[in-house]
Design an enzyme around this catalytic site. Sequence first.
Site, PDB file in Angstrom:
ATOM      1  N   GLY A 263       0.630  -1.117  -0.041  1.00 19.97           N
ATOM      2  CA  GLY A 263      -0.383   0.150  -0.124  1.00 19.97           C
ATOM      3  C   GLY A 263       0.799   1.296  -0.127  1.00 19.97           C
TER       4      GLY A 263
ATOM      5  N   ARG B  33     -13.141  13.377  14.776  1.00 17.75           N
ATOM      6  CA  ARG B  33     -13.565  11.731  14.315  1.00 17.75           C
ATOM      7  C   ARG B  33     -14.214  12.001  15.714  1.00 17.75           C
ATOM      8  NH1 ARG B  33     -10.071   9.724   9.390  1.00 17.75           N
ATOM      9  NH2 ARG B  33     -10.698  11.529   8.128  1.00 17.75           N
TER      10      ARG B  33
ATOM     11  N   HIS C  30     -13.567   2.383  10.983  1.00 20.52           N
ATOM     12  CA  HIS C  30     -12.360   3.372   9.924  1.00 20.52           C
ATOM     13  C   HIS C  30     -10.802   3.160   9.779  1.00 20.52           C
ATOM     14  CE1 HIS C  30     -11.581   5.649   6.408  1.00 20.52           C
ATOM     15  NE2 HIS C  30     -11.033   7.133   7.530  1.00 20.52           N
TER      16      HIS C  30
ATOM     17  N   GLU D  85      -0.416   2.450   9.059  1.00 24.08           N
ATOM     18  CA  GLU D  85      -1.354   1.542   9.236  1.00 24.08           C
ATOM     19  C   GLU D  85      -1.328   0.956  10.843  1.00 24.08           C
ATOM     20  OE1 GLU D  85      -5.470   2.142   8.024  1.00 24.08           O
ATOM     21  OE2 GLU D  85      -6.037   1.657   9.726  1.00 24.08           O
TER      22      GLU D  85
ATOM     23  N   ARG E 223      -6.637   9.272  15.537  1.00 23.59           N
ATOM     24  CA  ARG E 223      -6.172  10.830  14.118  1.00 23.59           C
ATOM     25  C   ARG E 223      -6.510  11.268  13.844  1.00 23.59           C
ATOM     26  NH1 ARG E 223      -6.280   9.846   9.156  1.00 23.59           N
ATOM     27  NH2 ARG E 223      -7.308   8.134   8.428  1.00 23.59           N
TER      28      ARG E 223
ATOM     29  N   LEU F 240      -2.509   8.905   5.844  1.00 22.40           N
ATOM     30  CA  LEU F 240      -1.235   9.530   4.281  1.00 22.40           C
ATOM     31  C   LEU F 240      -0.186   9.556   4.260  1.00 22.40           C
ATOM     32  CD1 LEU F 240      -4.088   9.594   1.694  1.00 22.40           C
ATOM     33  CD2 LEU F 240      -3.651   7.430   2.512  1.00 22.40           C
TER      34      LEU F 240
HETATM   35  C1  LIG Z   1     -12.527   4.271   2.834  1.00 26.92           C
HETATM   36  C2  LIG Z   1     -10.847   5.315   3.267  1.00 26.92           C
HETATM   37  C3  LIG Z   1     -11.170   6.117   3.054  1.00 26.92           C
HETATM   38  C4  LIG Z   1      -9.477   6.527   3.483  1.00 26.92           C
HETATM   39  N1  LIG Z   1      -9.212   8.410   3.156  1.00 26.92           N
HETATM   40  C5  LIG Z   1      -8.293   8.403   3.341  1.00 26.92           C
HETATM   41  C6  LIG Z   1      -7.412   9.999   3.377  1.00 26.92           C
HETATM   42  O1  LIG Z   1      -8.719  10.829   2.816  1.00 26.92           O
HETATM   43  N2  LIG Z   1      -6.409  10.632   4.127  1.00 26.92           N
HETATM   44  C7  LIG Z   1      -6.139   9.628   4.881  1.00 26.92           C
HETATM   45  O2  LIG Z   1      -4.937  10.387   5.314  1.00 26.92           O
HETATM   46  N3  LIG Z   1      -6.171   8.944   5.541  1.00 26.92           N
HETATM   47  C8  LIG Z   1      -7.434   8.021   4.977  1.00 26.92           C
HETATM   48  N4  LIG Z   1      -7.213   6.831   4.641  1.00 26.92           N
HETATM   49  C9  LIG Z   1      -6.576   5.952   5.895  1.00 26.92           C
HETATM   50  C10 LIG Z   1      -5.856   5.279   4.631  1.00 26.92           C
HETATM   51  O3  LIG Z   1      -6.514   5.282   3.294  1.00 26.92           O
HETATM   52  C11 LIG Z   1      -5.257   4.243   5.276  1.00 26.92           C
HETATM   53  O4  LIG Z   1      -4.926   4.464   6.603  1.00 26.92           O
HETATM   54  C12 LIG Z   1      -3.831   4.147   4.479  1.00 26.92           C
HETATM   55  O5  LIG Z   1      -3.715   4.032   3.504  1.00 26.92           O
HETATM   56  C13 LIG Z   1      -3.284   2.140   4.590  1.00 26.92           C
HETATM   57  O6  LIG Z   1      -1.979   2.329   4.641  1.00 26.92           O
HETATM   58  P1  LIG Z   1      -0.713   1.097   4.935  1.00 26.92           P
HETATM   59  O7  LIG Z   1      -0.244   0.927   3.441  1.00 26.92           O
HETATM   60  O8  LIG Z   1      -0.497   1.477   5.922  1.00 26.92           O
HETATM   61  O9  LIG Z   1      -1.971  -0.511   4.016  1.00 26.92           O
HETATM   62  P2  LIG Z   1      -3.007  -0.587   3.340  1.00 26.92           P
HETATM   63  O10 LIG Z   1      -3.092   0.414   1.870  1.00 26.92           O
HETATM   64  O11 LIG Z   1      -3.709  -1.071   3.939  1.00 26.92           O
HETATM   65  O12 LIG Z   1      -1.850  -1.947   3.022  1.00 26.92           O
HETATM   66  C14 LIG Z   1      -1.480  -2.772   3.198  1.00 26.92           C
HETATM   67  C15 LIG Z   1      -0.653  -3.523   2.387  1.00 26.92           C
HETATM   68  O13 LIG Z   1      -0.902  -5.093   2.418  1.00 26.92           O
HETATM   69  C16 LIG Z   1      -0.570  -6.398   2.284  1.00 26.92           C
HETATM   70  N5  LIG Z   1      -1.487  -7.408   3.488  1.00 26.92           N
HETATM   71  C17 LIG Z   1      -1.583  -7.562   4.380  1.00 26.92           C
HETATM   72  N6  LIG Z   1      -1.382  -8.677   4.918  1.00 26.92           N
HETATM   73  C18 LIG Z   1      -0.767  -9.241   4.296  1.00 26.92           C
HETATM   74  C19 LIG Z   1      -0.071 -10.336   4.325  1.00 26.92           C
HETATM   75  N7  LIG Z   1      -0.626 -11.431   5.198  1.00 26.92           N
HETATM   76  N8  LIG Z   1       0.833 -10.686   3.210  1.00 26.92           N
HETATM   77  C20 LIG Z   1       0.922  -9.985   2.737  1.00 26.92           C
HETATM   78  N9  LIG Z   1       0.877  -8.968   2.635  1.00 26.92           N
HETATM   79  C21 LIG Z   1      -0.444  -8.463   3.220  1.00 26.92           C
HETATM   80  C22 LIG Z   1      -2.212  -5.798   1.388  1.00 26.92           C
HETATM   81  O14 LIG Z   1      -1.755  -7.018   0.328  1.00 26.92           O
HETATM   82  C23 LIG Z   1      -1.706  -4.470   1.322  1.00 26.92           C
HETATM   83  O15 LIG Z   1      -0.594  -4.379  -0.158  1.00 26.92           O
HETATM   84  C24 LIG Z   1      -9.105   6.248   4.503  1.00 26.92           C
HETATM   85  C25 LIG Z   1      -9.635   4.768   4.810  1.00 26.92           C
HETATM   86  C26 LIG Z   1     -10.742   4.565   4.418  1.00 26.92           C
HETATM   87  C27 LIG Z   1     -10.867   3.482   4.673  1.00 26.92           C
END
Ligand SMILES: Cc1cc2nc3c(=O)[nH]c(=O)nc-3n(C[C@H](O)[C@H](O)[C@H](O)COP(=O)(O)OP(=O)(O)OC[C@H]3O[C@@H](n4cnc5c(N)ncnc54)[C@H](O)[C@@H]3O)c2cc1C
Length: 671
Positions: free
Chosen positions: A43, A338, A430, A454, A464, A470
Amino acid sequence: MSILDSKIPEGPLADKWTNYKNKINLVNPANKRNIDIIVVGTGLAGGSAAATLAELGYNVKTFCYQDSPRRAHSIAAQGGINAAKNYQGDGDSNYRLFYDTVKGGDYRSREANVYRLAEVSANIIDQCVAQGVPFAREYGGLLDNRSFGGVLVSRTFYAKGQTGQQLLLGAYSAMNRQINRGKIQSFNRHEMLDIVKIDGKARGIIARDLVTGKIERHSAHAVVLATGGYGNVFFLSTNAMGSNITAAWKAHRRGAFMANPCYTQIHPTCIPVSGDHQSKLTLMSESLRNDGRIWVPQSLEDVKAIREGKKKPVDLSEEERDYYLERRYPAFGNLVPRDVASRAAKERCDAGFGVNKTGEAVYLDFATAINRYGKEQAMIHGNHNPTDQEIYNLGREVIENKYGNLFQMYEKIVDENPYKTPMMIYPAVHYTMGGLWVDYNLQTTIEGCYCAGEANFSDHGANRLGASALMQGLADGYFVLPYTIGDYLSADIRTGKISTDGPEFDQVEKDVQTRIDKLMNASGAHSVDYYHKKLGKIMWNKCGMSRNALELTEAIAEIASLREDFWKNVNIPGIAESMNPELEKAGRVADFLELGELFAKDALHRNESAGGHYREESVEQSGEQKGEALRDDENFKYVAAWEYQGEPKDATLHKEDLVFENIELKTRSYK
Ligand SMILES: Cc1cc2nc3c(=O)[nH]c(=O)nc-3n(C[C@H](O)[C@H](O)[C@H](O)COP(=O)(O)OP(=O)(O)OC[C@H]3O[C@@H](n4cnc5c(N)ncnc54)[C@H](O)[C@@H]3O)c2cc1C
């Protein structure tokens, strides 16, 4: 119980990160070529980390369970990303972003990390613009900003309601460059099922190829977990269906402490639950609170008439409406954080003012904004005597330009036109502020195992602020990890390749296989979803928006017995040696069933209210703050980090005391 060492560098707050970077050990470019790093999760956090580490010269292996990194949950992010650039000249600064974030998190985050986050925030925007991320721009061509909750400045950069998608395309392009160079080996449709330690250090993972069912061994000199949040422990949430705790939980079972698992964010503006058939909830971005006003009727008669379909919301005059956020929090109005907005909605609905059939919805209304923008546009167009229809048309166009895709999404789901009638919204799970405990270097309590985005607990305390996830994910990936992990890896330049043939890999692979066999051999009485839904109900009813000791104690016992039943009676059709989505889900739910219990245990031990964690026993009883969350700084000013001891109920507590030297601890007020 131990006191955790967060490894915060010495020196004044604003100099810590610079001083730290000046003093760390570096790995020279030739040696980087001999070092392997596994990044689980692609992500925004993992994608940015993988691309940057590969650009630096390390050999990176990435893993994700989707068919492409482009489908990570990050793509769903709508509203925007914060940065202290002060483009609006409205008084923003690194300090103010730092201050807002610490206050927003109800003084439960680590000062040094949050300041670093604020410090690198501006670089993130520059980085993404350089990648071609199409941020919204003003007429003159400069990047535009909007406001998010809990702040009094406009510092949120955005790409319509698709900010996460555009940022992820940027990170993925950067990854792709490295895939093409052979510096990233990308394992899509692979799920990490365990972590392998050799001599106490993280040296690899066991993953399952989700297409063939094959169990694989992968080694590296360090492992980064960027696997996202665990909101799906509630079954219903705004998270992607696949979001899970498995990778982090497996690391927890092998020695990584889990921090503040009970800190969950319940977002105030989601489309209300419509029935038992649902598997997911939809967010209406916080950006909508820039222009939308939240209200319920003043009188219970009007509520009744609306519920019975005898009146429509537009029939109610201004005097007949209660804009309860504006009434209760005049300084921040609809843009309170929030947790505050969610509790206020719950309070009105619990008092009988909810406007849908189940009594669990409030209005988010754009009529005032459409009217205001319409009049302004008419003036701009030289129309000094516009008709109501002309005002509406012009105002609607402005709103459509800002939030068009969100309005379209609402209309598709609810079948009502939100330009004409207010949206109905209700809080939903959320985001999870809790996660693996990490020190200043983003290293967990397993040496060589790092955690970003996250999945870690790091920067948001007990709540948060919007548009900060992001920012944190990309800060971790583009600007923090690439430095801190290098310092660690500098000791590994002579280690050579890590073999996957040793007894440590044998044992962990065997453990993974045993667990899969156990799942496949259960009696088959109930589906995985049956258990997930039951867990979600316990979590929402007893560990949700407000919590008390009695219900948390009940939740602990109920989850433990549900878990026992799950392992005996779950039904997983098909075989393990091929693609099997039910098996994937079962593994994740099995881990949720452990996490859920630890979550409740953490919530029970924290007998104070802070941010999203609202204990009914700890509420302001009088004065201006009556009814608001009451922190107990004397007894709970710490991060709770739990060490696995076999069963969640036996987990032991370690504390990281939070020291506030640059910010005064105060009652958090948004009045
Ligand atoms: C609808 C929505 C809207 C949002 N809007 C905003 C916003 O406008 N601004 C903001 O700051 N935040 C926003 N957020 C929060 C934000 O999107 C997330 O906190 C953030 O994108 C998380 O990013 P990440 O890279 O940590 O995890 P993720 O994007 O969840 O990526 C997780 C990754 O881990 C991988 N993965 C998980 N478990 C495993 C495993 N066991 N083995 C292999 N791969 C695995 C997945 O395949 C994925 O690639 C929003 C959240 C939601 C739900």
